[in-house]
Design a protein around this motif. Structure first.
Motif, short mmCIF file in Angstrom:
data_model
loop_
_atom_site.label_atom_id
_atom_site.label_comp_id
_atom_site.label_asym_id
_atom_site.label_seq_id
_atom_site.Cartn_x
_atom_site.Cartn_y
_atom_site.Cartn_z
N TRP A 87 85.92 42.12 57.47
CA TRP A 87 87.21 41.50 57.16
C TRP A 87 88.26 41.89 58.20
O TRP A 87 89.05 41.05 58.64
N THR A 91 90.13 39.29 60.66
CA THR A 91 91.59 39.21 60.52
C THR A 91 92.27 39.49 61.85
O THR A 91 93.22 38.79 62.23
N LEU A 95 94.76 36.96 63.76
CA LEU A 95 96.12 37.38 64.10
C LEU A 95 96.40 37.24 65.59
O LEU A 95 97.47 36.78 65.99
N ALA A 123 96.41 34.07 57.14
CA ALA A 123 96.22 35.36 57.83
C ALA A 123 96.72 36.50 56.94
O ALA A 123 96.07 37.55 56.86
N TRP A 124 97.86 36.29 56.27
CA TRP A 124 98.36 37.31 55.36
C TRP A 124 97.36 37.55 54.23
O TRP A 124 97.13 38.70 53.84
N MET A 126 94.18 37.19 54.40
CA MET A 126 93.07 37.97 54.98
C MET A 126 93.46 39.44 55.13
O MET A 126 92.64 40.34 54.92
N VAL A 127 94.71 39.69 55.52
CA VAL A 127 95.20 41.07 55.60
C VAL A 127 95.13 41.72 54.22
O VAL A 127 94.70 42.87 54.08
N THR A 130 91.53 42.49 53.34
CA THR A 130 91.10 43.64 54.14
C THR A 130 91.68 44.93 53.58
O THR A 130 90.98 45.94 53.47
#
Length: 190
Positions: A87, A91, A95, A123-124, A126-127, A130
């Motif tokens: 992850w 990510t 990014l 993307a957020w 995915m953050v 993670t």
């Protein structure tokens, strides 16, 4: 490095999490405020937070890689580390692409397009996933933390300094004026 912190990953990882959260919020806010004077200010924060978040992800990933190769772990912990690493790398790539695209194509005060804001929100997300897996490594598998002492005779063998109202009820029923002494919330006796 101090013994309690085996590497810098736990310290650095919170910067990209915070910055990408700010970036996602201000991308949406800038679009929602389009046509108003504050939209430009929101756009500046959105772009800057995205770029800084992507930059902050680089050392976080580097020290995460170091932790991956140095933290003691068992089989279950290793499997969880592989998920977190996958992850994190995906990510990081997203990014880098988003921040690079944004820096190349947009001026810092440009109002983001809807599709781009959607990509930043992805993307957020995915953050966040993670980070969730990273938290699992610490709180479920105990990776990267010092061992807790073994309880001598179980948890119930020591006093946490709980006040009672004289009838054996926990201190939630006790008002400060009912006590003969001051009680600090930080008091903890064994």
């Amino acid at each position: 490095m101090p013994e309690i912190i085996p590497n810098l990953h736990p310290l650095l990882v919170h910067f990209p999490i915070a910055l990408l959260s700010v970036a996602a919020f201000f991308h949406v806010t800038a679009i929602g405020m389009r046509g108003k004077s504050c939209a430009t200010h929101c756009a500046v924060v959105a772009h800057a937070a995205l770029w800084l978040g992507a930059l902050a992800a680089l050392p976080a990933a580097f020290f995460g890689w170091q932790a991956f190769n140095s933290v003691n772990h068992d089989e279950a912990g290793h499997a969880a580390m592989l998920v977190h690493r996958s992850w994190a790398l995906a990510t990081l790539v997203l990014l880098a692409v988003l921040a690079g695209w944004d820096a190349w194509r947009n001026k810092v005060e440009a109002i983001p397009e809807g599709w781009f804001a959607t990509a930043v929100i992805a993307a957020w997300a995915m953050v966040a996933v993670t980070a969730w897996h990273g938290g699992e490594l610490v709180y479920r598998h105990g990776l990267g933390v010092m061992a807790l002492p073994e309880a001598e005779a179980g948890h119930g063998s020591h006093n946490h300094g709980v006040m009672t109202n004289g009838e054996g009820h926990p201190h939630a029923d006790v008002l400060p004026e009912d006590n003969a002494h001051e009680h600090s919330p930080y008091e903890h006796t064994h």
